[in-house]
Design a protein around this motif. Structure first.
Motif, PDB file in Angstrom:
ATOM      1  N   CYS A   9       0.929  -1.075  -0.059  1.00  0.00           N
ATOM      2  CA  CYS A   9      -0.021   0.113   0.127  1.00  0.00           C
ATOM      3  C   CYS A   9       0.786   1.135  -0.031  1.00  0.00           C
ATOM      4  O   CYS A   9       0.700   2.076   0.951  1.00  0.00           O
ATOM      5  N   PRO A  10       1.825   1.375  -0.935  1.00  0.00           N
ATOM      6  CA  PRO A  10       2.645   2.646  -1.017  1.00  0.00           C
ATOM      7  C   PRO A  10       1.671   3.978  -1.229  1.00  0.00           C
ATOM      8  O   PRO A  10       0.748   4.030  -1.902  1.00  0.00           O
ATOM      9  N   SER A  11       2.313   5.054  -0.667  1.00  0.00           N
ATOM     10  CA  SER A  11       1.573   6.334  -1.148  1.00  0.00           C
ATOM     11  C   SER A  11       2.444   6.753  -2.343  1.00  0.00           C
ATOM     12  O   SER A  11       3.634   6.822  -2.378  1.00  0.00           O
ATOM     13  N   GLY A  12       1.667   7.054  -3.192  1.00  0.00           N
ATOM     14  CA  GLY A  12       2.260   7.458  -4.586  1.00  0.00           C
ATOM     15  C   GLY A  12       2.573   6.128  -5.602  1.00  0.00           C
ATOM     16  O   GLY A  12       2.248   5.021  -5.100  1.00  0.00           O
ATOM     17  N   HIS A  13       2.964   6.668  -6.600  1.00  0.00           N
ATOM     18  CA  HIS A  13       3.214   5.560  -7.733  1.00  0.00           C
ATOM     19  C   HIS A  13       4.699   5.112  -7.525  1.00  0.00           C
ATOM     20  O   HIS A  13       5.594   5.532  -7.361  1.00  0.00           O
ATOM     21  N   VAL A  14       4.561   3.584  -7.238  1.00  0.00           N
ATOM     22  CA  VAL A  14       5.997   3.056  -7.284  1.00  0.00           C
ATOM     23  C   VAL A  14       5.777   1.695  -8.043  1.00  0.00           C
ATOM     24  O   VAL A  14       4.856   1.071  -8.221  1.00  0.00           O
ATOM     25  N   ARG A  15       6.913   1.648  -8.835  1.00  0.00           N
ATOM     26  CA  ARG A  15       7.072   0.276  -9.816  1.00  0.00           C
ATOM     27  C   ARG A  15       8.217  -0.492  -9.349  1.00  0.00           C
ATOM     28  O   ARG A  15       9.204  -0.114  -8.802  1.00  0.00           O
ATOM     29  N   VAL A  16       7.943  -1.759  -9.349  1.00  0.00           N
ATOM     30  CA  VAL A  16       8.588  -2.923  -9.105  1.00  0.00           C
ATOM     31  C   VAL A  16       9.979  -2.607  -9.714  1.00  0.00           C
ATOM     32  O   VAL A  16      11.075  -2.834  -9.279  1.00  0.00           O
ATOM     33  N   GLU A  17       9.876  -2.320 -11.154  1.00  0.00           N
ATOM     34  CA  GLU A  17      11.057  -2.239 -12.000  1.00  0.00           C
ATOM     35  C   GLU A  17      12.247  -1.147 -11.613  1.00  0.00           C
ATOM     36  O   GLU A  17      13.489  -1.199 -11.430  1.00  0.00           O
ATOM     37  N   ASP A  18      11.447   0.174 -10.935  1.00  0.00           N
ATOM     38  CA  ASP A  18      12.301   0.878 -10.219  1.00  0.00           C
ATOM     39  C   ASP A  18      13.069   0.384  -9.151  1.00  0.00           C
ATOM     40  O   ASP A  18      14.221   0.791  -8.768  1.00  0.00           O
ATOM     41  N   ILE A  19      12.611  -0.168  -8.348  1.00  0.00           N
ATOM     42  CA  ILE A  19      13.147  -0.745  -7.161  1.00  0.00           C
ATOM     43  C   ILE A  19      14.217  -1.654  -7.546  1.00  0.00           C
ATOM     44  O   ILE A  19      15.112  -1.873  -6.893  1.00  0.00           O
ATOM     45  N   VAL A  20      14.102  -2.794  -8.100  1.00  0.00           N
ATOM     46  CA  VAL A  20      14.870  -3.448  -8.847  1.00  0.00           C
ATOM     47  C   VAL A  20      16.018  -2.901  -9.305  1.00  0.00           C
ATOM     48  O   VAL A  20      17.442  -3.389  -9.263  1.00  0.00           O
ATOM     49  N   ALA A  21      15.852  -1.825 -10.148  1.00  0.00           N
ATOM     50  CA  ALA A  21      16.930  -1.189 -10.866  1.00  0.00           C
ATOM     51  C   ALA A  21      17.920  -0.640  -9.715  1.00  0.00           C
ATOM     52  O   ALA A  21      19.126  -0.401  -9.784  1.00  0.00           O
ATOM     53  N   GLY A  22      17.245  -0.037  -8.640  1.00  0.00           N
ATOM     54  CA  GLY A  22      17.871   0.410  -7.798  1.00  0.00           C
ATOM     55  C   GLY A  22      18.910  -0.527  -7.007  1.00  0.00           C
ATOM     56  O   GLY A  22      19.996  -0.175  -6.516  1.00  0.00           O
ATOM     57  N   MET A  23      18.230  -1.749  -6.669  1.00  0.00           N
ATOM     58  CA  MET A  23      19.001  -2.879  -5.802  1.00  0.00           C
ATOM     59  C   MET A  23      20.210  -3.208  -7.031  1.00  0.00           C
ATOM     60  O   MET A  23      21.489  -3.382  -6.278  1.00  0.00           O
ATOM     61  N   GLU A  24      20.082  -3.209  -8.219  1.00  0.00           N
ATOM     62  CA  GLU A  24      20.956  -3.395  -9.158  1.00  0.00           C
ATOM     63  C   GLU A  24      22.047  -2.506  -8.932  1.00  0.00           C
ATOM     64  O   GLU A  24      23.479  -2.973  -9.066  1.00  0.00           O
ATOM     65  N   ARG A  25      21.998  -1.473  -8.706  1.00  0.00           N
ATOM     66  CA  ARG A  25      22.950  -0.297  -8.686  1.00  0.00           C
ATOM     67  C   ARG A  25      23.825  -0.687  -7.263  1.00  0.00           C
ATOM     68  O   ARG A  25      25.051  -0.122  -7.368  1.00  0.00           O
ATOM     69  N   MET A  26      23.358  -1.512  -6.441  1.00  0.00           N
ATOM     70  CA  MET A  26      24.048  -1.761  -5.112  1.00  0.00           C
ATOM     71  C   MET A  26      25.194  -2.605  -5.261  1.00  0.00           C
ATOM     72  O   MET A  26      25.696  -2.981  -4.536  1.00  0.00           O
ATOM     73  N   GLU A  27      25.130  -3.110  -6.428  1.00  0.00           N
ATOM     74  CA  GLU A  27      26.131  -4.457  -6.938  1.00  0.00           C
ATOM     75  C   GLU A  27      26.101  -5.481  -5.735  1.00  0.00           C
ATOM     76  O   GLU A  27      27.306  -5.812  -5.433  1.00  0.00           O
ATOM     77  N   GLY A  28      24.999  -5.895  -5.423  1.00  0.00           N
ATOM     78  CA  GLY A  28      24.980  -6.855  -4.276  1.00  0.00           C
ATOM     79  C   GLY A  28      25.368  -6.593  -2.981  1.00  0.00           C
ATOM     80  O   GLY A  28      25.645  -7.485  -2.177  1.00  0.00           O
ATOM     81  N   SER A  29      25.712  -5.360  -2.682  1.00  0.00           N
ATOM     82  CA  SER A  29      26.060  -4.775  -1.203  1.00  0.00           C
ATOM     83  C   SER A  29      24.897  -4.704  -0.280  1.00  0.00           C
ATOM     84  O   SER A  29      24.820  -3.447   0.388  1.00  0.00           O
ATOM     85  N   PHE A  30      23.850  -5.676  -0.335  1.00  0.00           N
ATOM     86  CA  PHE A  30      22.857  -5.492   0.404  1.00  0.00           C
ATOM     87  C   PHE A  30      22.047  -6.790   0.909  1.00  0.00           C
ATOM     88  O   PHE A  30      22.442  -7.756   0.347  1.00  0.00           O
ATOM     89  N   ILE A  31      21.268  -6.806   1.854  1.00  0.00           N
ATOM     90  CA  ILE A  31      20.644  -7.926   2.337  1.00  0.00           C
ATOM     91  C   ILE A  31      19.105  -7.921   1.893  1.00  0.00           C
ATOM     92  O   ILE A  31      18.701  -6.944   2.284  1.00  0.00           O
TER      93      ILE A  31
END
Length: 131
Positions: A9-31
């Protein structure tokens, strides 16, 4: 995107692809933390396509660890319940076989055992470990 909106239930427009692209930029340095539910849509136990979509995202973003959770107390929406550690291990087994470090939250299982002793838990968990 529909599932994200339904569960989070996010407020505003959120796209899964945008979230995934952000995670890709972290180059695996996240849990990556994920909650698996029984009775939800998708139900990962019965919806192989939904599970595959999630696994494809995991393979793209390559987190250093995956932490898997389920409910540790009754959920407000009717029909939602926890899945067992054994089920999560089975569902996540292919990723573990590919070398992903997967941890099924042990604190959750300790809490669930305490709830079970008190007669409050909706499930009886199996043993859990990182695999």
């Amino acid at each position: 995107d529909a599932l994200l909106s339904k569960i989070n239930c996010p407020s505003g427009h959120v796209r899964v692809e945008d979230i995934v692209a952000g995670m890709e930029r972290m180059e695996g340095s996240f849990i990556l933390q994920t909650m698996f539910l029984k009775g939800a849509e998708p139900d990962y136990e019965t919806d192989a396509a939904a599970l595959q979509q999630w696994m494809d995202i995991v393979r793209r973003v390559r987190p250093r660890r995956i932490m898997a959770y389920t409910l540790d107390r009754p959920a407000p929406p009717a029909g939602l319940s926890a899945i067992t550690c054994g089920t999560m291990q089975r569902l996540l087994g292919p990723l573990a076989d590919e070398g992903f470090e997967i941890q099924i939250n042990p604190q959750m299982w300790q809490q669930a055992q305490a709830f079970e002793i008190l007669g409050l838990s909706p499930f009886l968990p199996e043993e859990s470990e990182t695999f």
